[in-house]
Design an enzyme around this catalytic site. Structure first.
Site, PDB file in Angstrom:
ATOM      1  N   LYS A 165     102.813 145.231  12.949  1.00 39.00           N
ATOM      2  CA  LYS A 165     103.783 144.615  12.068  1.00 39.00           C
ATOM      3  C   LYS A 165     105.028 145.506  12.008  1.00 39.00           C
ATOM      4  O   LYS A 165     105.020 146.577  11.398  1.00 39.00           O
ATOM      5  CB  LYS A 165     103.188 144.405  10.679  1.00 39.00           C
ATOM      6  CG  LYS A 165     102.067 143.367  10.669  1.00 39.00           C
ATOM      7  CD  LYS A 165     102.548 142.024  11.176  1.00 39.00           C
ATOM      8  CE  LYS A 165     101.448 140.993  11.267  1.00 39.00           C
ATOM      9  NZ  LYS A 165     101.931 139.710  11.796  1.00 39.00           N
ATOM     10  N   LYS A 265      98.932 128.027  15.194  1.00 40.56           N
ATOM     11  CA  LYS A 265      98.280 128.153  13.894  1.00 40.56           C
ATOM     12  C   LYS A 265      97.818 126.769  13.448  1.00 40.56           C
ATOM     13  O   LYS A 265      98.618 125.839  13.347  1.00 40.56           O
ATOM     14  CB  LYS A 265      99.241 128.765  12.875  1.00 40.56           C
ATOM     15  CG  LYS A 265      99.492 130.257  13.052  1.00 40.56           C
ATOM     16  CD  LYS A 265     100.413 130.767  11.951  1.00 40.56           C
ATOM     17  CE  LYS A 265     100.374 132.298  11.870  1.00 40.56           C
ATOM     18  NZ  LYS A 265     100.938 132.958  13.043  1.00 40.56           N
TER      19      LYS A 265
END
Length: 367
Positions: A165, A265
């Site tokens: 991240k 997703k």
């Protein structure tokens, strides 16, 4: 067979590591997940799950799932849950937009279809490939040395794909990428996921500074056009995520040559029906995929496993096992990671049985 009841249960999913942090100072400590139950007049029930990554990641939020089901469910009573195409068209007509609301219902209906057919969902989605598939591990945004230490620990657990991240200060992000890259073997995969966090000039600096590092660049900027600009000025493999929120954007990205990999997703597309359509289109177009969802627990992980396990291995870049990130188990029978890999259940449907003592009383109950 007809739907006679749709219920939704709220459950908190605390994180094992305490918190999950990404670009822009965003973080979550406890995920608010919704488990959906669809009952039929034949006595067969199916289960789904929707868990947004907070209200500041995508246009979705946890309370919106339950409010949306309260609105949508009455329109589905009396419908056949095994006729998935008509059911999805009914949901589209009854509630415009809000694909994440529909995702858990669609997922539960696939679970019912598998139970009726006596087959695991991955068989119905095209058939199982191989014995298992590779997972990635998302590394929460911390100081570079702390992220490197976590990567080393998860590598010892068998993971070989790591999603860092980033999307913060460019100098610190460059250091994050470099420190972690030094720990990995050539067969490992490193992804720098900015989660829309860089401006274009920042993204341009980072990709230039790590030009000699074997790293994938994921969703560097907020808009599709900004990401495409960075894509055209780097030789790094490129991943799109947040901007690909439907079939139209998937096709646009392919036409523009905007990505080498795309993240599918399930809830972003509105359920397994449309996520599997996106998956099949990617296979035909030659685009590799990460199969995942926004977040979730055991039921989401089971759905991911079935979609991933029915994806041709050369097109499955990786997938994720969200239930290993949280401390609460909501269903028995969910797949579990083993040495950084996972397999879908061989049981009919999704292969999960909710833990009703954990879920408690329904927050929404329509019959």
């Amino acid at each position: 067979m007809k739907i006679e009841r749709i219920a939704a249960y709220q459950v908190d999913l605390p994180l094992r590591e305490g918190s999950y942090k990404w670009s822009g100072g965003k973080s979550v400590e406890v995920f608010d997940s919704t488990i959906i139950r669809v009952d039929t007049d034949s006595g067969i029930s199916g289960y789904g799950e929707v868990c947004p990554l907070g209200p500041f990641y995508l246009p979705a939020y946890a309370a919106g799932v339950r409010a949306g089901i309260q609105e949508l469910a009455p329109h589905l009573l009396g419908w056949d849950p095994t006729r998935l195409a008509p059911l999805n068209r009914r949901m589209e007509a009854a509630l415009k937009g809000h694909p994440y609301v529909k995702s858990g219902i669609d997922m539960a209906c696939w679970d019912i279809l598998g139970k009726v057919a006596g087959q695991p969902v991955c068989t119905l989605l095209g058939g199982r490939y191989g014995e298992d598939f590779a997972l990635y591990r998302a590394i929460s945004q911390e100081a570079p040395d702390e992220m490197a230490a976590k990567v080393a620990g998860y590598r010892d657990e068998g993971y070989r794909r790591f999603q860092l991240k980033v999307g913060a200060n460019p100098e610190e992000d460059i250091e994050r990428i470099r420190q972690v890259s030094q720990l990995l073997e050539p067969s490992d995969k490193l992804i720098a996921d900015a989660n829309t966090g860089w401006l274009m000039h920042e993204a341009a600096r980072v990709v230039r500074a790590v030009d000699d590092v074997d790293v994938y660049i994921e969703q560097p900027c907020l808009t599709y056009e900004e990401c495409l600009s960075i894509r055209r000025r780097t030789t790094h493999p490129f991943i799109l995520d947040e901007n690909v929120d439907g079939i139209d954007m998937l096709m646009r990205g392919q036409a523009d040559g905007a990505m080498d990999i795309v993240n599918i997703k399930i809830s972003k597309f509105g359920g397994l029906t449309k996520a599997s359509l996106a998956r099949d289109l990617c296979v035909e177009m030659g685009v590799a995929m990460t199969i995942e969802d926004s977040w979730g627990g055991d039921i989401t992980t089971a759905a991911i496993a079935h979609l991933a396990h029915s994806t041709p291995p050369e097109f499955l870049f990786t997938a994720t096992d969200f239930n290993s990130y949280v401390t609460v188990s909501t269903a028995a029978g969910a797949p579990q990671r083993k040495q950084g890999r996972m397999a879908a259940s061989n049981a009919p449907g999704l292969g999960v049985a909710p833990r009703w003592d954990v879920l408690g009383k329904a927050a929404v109950d329509i019959s």
